[in-house]
Design a protein around this motif. Structure first.
Motif, short mmCIF file in Angstrom:
data_model
loop_
_atom_site.label_atom_id
_atom_site.label_comp_id
_atom_site.label_asym_id
_atom_site.label_seq_id
_atom_site.Cartn_x
_atom_site.Cartn_y
_atom_site.Cartn_z
N PRO A 20 0.84 -1.21 0.00
CA PRO A 20 0.00 0.00 0.00
C PRO A 20 0.87 1.25 0.00
O PRO A 20 1.97 1.28 0.54
CB PRO A 20 -0.80 -0.12 1.29
CG PRO A 20 -0.75 -1.56 1.65
CD PRO A 20 0.57 -2.07 1.13
N MET A 21 0.34 2.30 -0.62
CA MET A 21 1.07 3.54 -0.77
C MET A 21 1.34 4.20 0.58
O MET A 21 2.41 4.76 0.80
CB MET A 21 0.25 4.47 -1.67
CG MET A 21 0.83 5.83 -1.87
SD MET A 21 -0.22 6.90 -2.86
CE MET A 21 0.20 6.40 -4.50
N GLY A 22 0.39 4.18 1.45
CA GLY A 22 0.54 4.84 2.75
C GLY A 22 0.18 6.32 2.66
O GLY A 22 0.24 6.93 1.59
N GLU A 23 -0.20 6.86 3.78
CA GLU A 23 -0.69 8.25 3.80
C GLU A 23 0.40 9.26 3.45
O GLU A 23 0.15 10.21 2.70
CB GLU A 23 -1.28 8.58 5.18
CG GLU A 23 -1.96 9.93 5.20
CD GLU A 23 -2.69 10.22 6.51
OE1 GLU A 23 -2.98 11.40 6.74
OE2 GLU A 23 -2.94 9.28 7.27
N ALA A 24 1.60 9.07 3.92
CA ALA A 24 2.67 10.03 3.64
C ALA A 24 2.97 10.08 2.13
O ALA A 24 3.10 11.17 1.56
CB ALA A 24 3.93 9.66 4.42
N ASN A 25 3.08 8.93 1.50
CA ASN A 25 3.33 8.90 0.07
C ASN A 25 2.15 9.45 -0.71
O ASN A 25 2.33 10.10 -1.75
CB ASN A 25 3.65 7.48 -0.41
CG ASN A 25 5.03 7.04 0.02
OD1 ASN A 25 5.91 7.86 0.26
ND2 ASN A 25 5.23 5.75 0.15
N TYR A 26 0.93 9.18 -0.23
CA TYR A 26 -0.25 9.70 -0.91
C TYR A 26 -0.28 11.23 -0.82
O TYR A 26 -0.59 11.91 -1.80
CB TYR A 26 -1.52 9.09 -0.32
CG TYR A 26 -2.78 9.45 -1.08
CD1 TYR A 26 -2.91 9.15 -2.44
CD2 TYR A 26 -3.84 10.08 -0.45
CE1 TYR A 26 -4.06 9.47 -3.13
CE2 TYR A 26 -5.00 10.40 -1.14
CZ TYR A 26 -5.10 10.09 -2.49
OH TYR A 26 -6.24 10.42 -3.18
N ASN A 39 -4.70 17.38 1.23
CA ASN A 39 -3.99 16.22 1.77
C ASN A 39 -4.96 15.04 1.81
O ASN A 39 -6.13 15.17 1.45
CB ASN A 39 -3.39 16.53 3.15
CG ASN A 39 -4.46 16.85 4.18
OD1 ASN A 39 -5.58 16.37 4.11
ND2 ASN A 39 -4.10 17.67 5.16
N ALA A 40 -4.48 13.88 2.22
CA ALA A 40 -5.28 12.66 2.21
C ALA A 40 -6.55 12.81 3.04
O ALA A 40 -7.62 12.35 2.64
CB ALA A 40 -4.45 11.49 2.71
N GLU A 41 -6.43 13.46 4.17
CA GLU A 41 -7.59 13.64 5.05
C GLU A 41 -8.67 14.49 4.37
O GLU A 41 -9.86 14.18 4.46
CB GLU A 41 -7.12 14.31 6.35
CG GLU A 41 -8.16 14.30 7.45
CD GLU A 41 -7.57 14.86 8.74
OE1 GLU A 41 -8.06 15.92 9.17
OE2 GLU A 41 -6.63 14.24 9.28
N GLU A 42 -8.26 15.52 3.66
CA GLU A 42 -9.22 16.38 2.97
C GLU A 42 -9.87 15.65 1.78
O GLU A 42 -11.06 15.83 1.52
CB GLU A 42 -8.53 17.66 2.50
CG GLU A 42 -8.10 18.54 3.67
CD GLU A 42 -7.11 19.62 3.28
OE1 GLU A 42 -7.14 20.69 3.92
OE2 GLU A 42 -6.30 19.41 2.36
N VAL A 43 -9.10 14.81 1.08
CA VAL A 43 -9.67 14.03 -0.01
C VAL A 43 -10.72 13.06 0.54
O VAL A 43 -11.79 12.90 -0.03
CB VAL A 43 -8.57 13.28 -0.79
CG1 VAL A 43 -9.16 12.28 -1.77
CG2 VAL A 43 -7.68 14.26 -1.52
#
Length: 131
Positions: A20-26, A39-43
């Motif tokens: 899995p990509m992971g949140e930091a990489n995403y 960021n990932a949370e906003e998406v």
């Protein structure tokens, strides 16, 4: 296509296993590749909001079954692509009337007949390789 599939299969042993990509990489991908100010949370928040919005819109339908994507609910399923395209084209007057009655968009007088054309072969996605 088959020769390309063969080349990919030859390289499989050298490929790394999926992780899995992971949140930091995403987050990096969103900011530096897609150039989005999110960021990932906003998406995720946007996705949850859109899901709730569409569920609310489905609740407004006179019959909840209208939101069911199962094609078996249709009274008639065209047997082939040609029949489907002809049936879709035949609904032009119905669609134009709906747009005008509900004042959704204005249609210019020079608008010609609605015609569906098959996508040229060069623009079609390739079929998956069969082994």
């Amino acid at each position: 296509m088959h020769s390309y599939a063969d080349e990919v299969e030859k390289g499989l042993p050298k490929m790394v296993d999926f992780t899995p990509m992971g949140e930091a990489n995403y987050n990096y991908y969103l900011k530096h590749v897609l150039l989005l100010p999110l960021n990932a949370e906003e998406v995720e928040m946007i996705g949850r909001t859109e899901l709730a919005r569409y569920r609310a819109l489905e609740a407004l339908l006179p019959d909840p079954k209208l939101a069911d994507p199962d094609p078996k609910r249709a009274a008639h399923i065209p047997p082939d692509q040609e029949s489907f395209l002809k049936a879709y084209e035949s609904r032009e007057t119905e669609m134009v009337s709906f747009l005008k009655e509900h004042n959704l968009v204005s249609l210019p007088g020079y608008l010609g007949p609605f015609q569906i054309r098959q996508l040229p072969e060069a623009f079609k996605p390739p079929a998956p390789a069969v082994s």
